[in-house]
Each structure stands twice: as C-alpha cells, then as structure tokens.
Design an enzyme around this catalytic site. Structure first.
Site, PDB file in Angstrom:
ATOM      1  N   ASP A  14      17.879  -4.056   1.163  1.00 53.25           N
ATOM      2  CA  ASP A  14      17.043  -3.019   0.580  1.00 53.25           C
ATOM      3  C   ASP A  14      15.641  -3.623   0.436  1.00 53.25           C
ATOM      4  O   ASP A  14      15.478  -4.854   0.440  1.00 53.25           O
ATOM      5  CB  ASP A  14      17.600  -2.611  -0.788  1.00 53.25           C
ATOM      6  CG  ASP A  14      16.718  -1.612  -1.493  1.00 53.25           C
ATOM      7  OD1 ASP A  14      16.288  -0.633  -0.858  1.00 53.25           O
ATOM      8  OD2 ASP A  14      16.435  -1.818  -2.694  1.00 53.25           O
ATOM      9  N   ASP A  16      12.599  -2.252  -1.840  1.00 53.49           N
ATOM     10  CA  ASP A  16      12.010  -2.215  -3.180  1.00 53.49           C
ATOM     11  C   ASP A  16      12.935  -2.864  -4.207  1.00 53.49           C
ATOM     12  O   ASP A  16      14.037  -2.390  -4.457  1.00 53.49           O
ATOM     13  CB  ASP A  16      11.737  -0.760  -3.582  1.00 53.49           C
ATOM     14  CG  ASP A  16      10.901  -0.025  -2.540  1.00 53.49           C
ATOM     15  OD1 ASP A  16      10.028  -0.667  -1.952  1.00 53.49           O
ATOM     16  OD2 ASP A  16      11.130   1.179  -2.333  1.00 53.49           O
TER      17      ASP A  16
END
Length: 248
Positions: A14, A16
């Site tokens: 991922d 963020d």
C-alpha cells in the site's frame, strides 16, 4: 533477511501510510472537507457542530478505502445519507461525489505545495526487497499514486502499480475487497500464496486476508496493532525496517 515466508516472490505495498506519510495529508484533507460540510449543515439545522475526529473517525471509516466509499462510510456513521451524484456535480453540491472531489483537490494541492514525506525505514526495506530479486507493486486506493511515487522518488523501486485509476478502468472493487491486490499479483504473474501484502489500514489488511495471500504485514502508524491483527495481519510492525532488524 526480509522477515518473509520462504518462497515469497512479490511484495505488494500500500502507499499512504506504508511507504509515504501521505496518510497525514489525506487525514488533514478529510478533516477540512468534512468539517466544512458538517459546520455548514449544523448552522443550517441549528444543531451542534461535531467535527471530524482524525483519531476516532479516520481509521474506521475512510482509511484505505476508495474516496466515494470512504465519504459515504463516514457520513453514514453520522446518520447522514447524501445522494451519490456524479462527475458533473458543482463543487459545493451536497453529494457524496462532490465531497469526495473536494477532498481529492485538497490532497493534490497539499502534495504540490507541501510535498511528500517518505518513511526512511520503508525506503531501506524497498531497496532490500529489490536487491533480493523480488517483484514489487504499489497497490493503492488513491488516484494520485503515480504523482506521489514520483514526488517521493520511489518510482524506480516499484515494478508495477494498481491504483484508484486502474481500479476505475478495470471495474475493480476497492479495499476491503481483495481485487486490487489480486490484480497486482496476476499482473506480475505471481501466485497469491507467493505474494506478501503490506498495509497500514484496517480495510487493507482485511483485503489481504480475504485474498488468501501468503502473508499479510500490518504497519501500525496509528496505535491500532490489535485491530490490525484482528482484521487479518499475520505480523505487525511500526516500521518496515523492523523486518530487516529481526533477521540480524
């Protein structure tokens, strides 16, 4: 050396909150967007203004989810149901789409003016993954992932990207559904059992668990280690560099 199961061929990150600290940028943008909306609504209805609480609201309702889903999820937590709307909505329209668009515009503005903070431990880990010959992918709900990776100087360390733009083009449901992670593994020609998911969001680790991946690493940036485990993380670290240090 990498703290991963034997046979791992790909790492699916991922963006963020895992590689970059854009989670704080997103949280600030969500707060500004929702507070403006909630304040106006309270003034109109003559009711008390209850602001968006980053600590209480960000993780459960918006973190890791596509913008429209996150917007609707938080509003419903406050008992507010707005029409979904669409791309033609005016910026000040009271629709889910208009609020989500306002939030995205704020994020883009903050990325351009403030820049992107990269977690040093994540850069160390990414480089170690590449040196070990494993494939890497960025799997993000954000439509701004390419911009963030470029500004952060991480593009060269990422072999493939499946983001909000990809999901829209392919019709892939967002996290907590596993489809974006599964698409990344398939694009890399790697079996899900040989791929590891790295996530900081509850919705993200849930998608890794639902996808049947070989291993799910929860990255605890918000003090929610127990919740990450409950949602499907096989191990939880506060920084990716810990996975390197554990192998010394």
């Amino acid at each position: 050396m990498l703290g991963l199961p034997d046979g791992t061929r790909a790492c699916l990150f991922d963006l963020d909150g895992v590689l970059t600290d854009t989670a704080s940028v997103h949280a600030a943008a969500w707060k500004q967007t929702f507070d403006d909306f909630l304040r106006s609504r309270a003034e109109h209805d003559g009711t008390p203004f209850k602001p968006f609480d980053v600590k209480a609201d960000y993780g459960p309702y918006v973190d890791g989810k596509p913008r429209l889903a996150g917007t609707d999820s938080f509003l419903r937590s406050r008992g507010i149901a707005l029409p979904e709307g669409g791309p033609g909505d005016a910026p000040d329209a009271d629709t889910v789409y208009a609020l989500a668009t306002r939030k995205n515009e704020l994020v883009q503005e903050k990325i351009t003016t403030v820049g992107v903070t990269v977690y040093p431990g994540s850069v160390r880990y990414l480089k170690a993954v590449k040196e070990a010959g494993l494939a890497t992918a960025c799997v993000s709900s954000s439509a701004n992932a390419a911009q963030v990776l470029d500004v952060a100087g991480l593009t060269a360390l990422i072999d493939h990207r499946v983001d909000g733009v990809t999901a829209r083009e392919r019709g892939l449901p967002g996290k907590p559904a596993p489809d974006t992670f599964l698409a990344a593994a398939a694009d890399l020609n790697v079996d899900r059992k040989q791929a590891v998911v790295f996530e900081d969001a509850l919705a993200g680790v849930a998608s890794g668990k639902a996808g049947g991946f070989g291993f799910v690493v929860g990255v605890d940036r918000l003090g929610q280690a127990d919740a990450l485990r409950e949602h499907g993380a096989d191990t939880v670290v506060t920084d990716l560099a810990q996975l390197l240090e554990e192998q010394r």
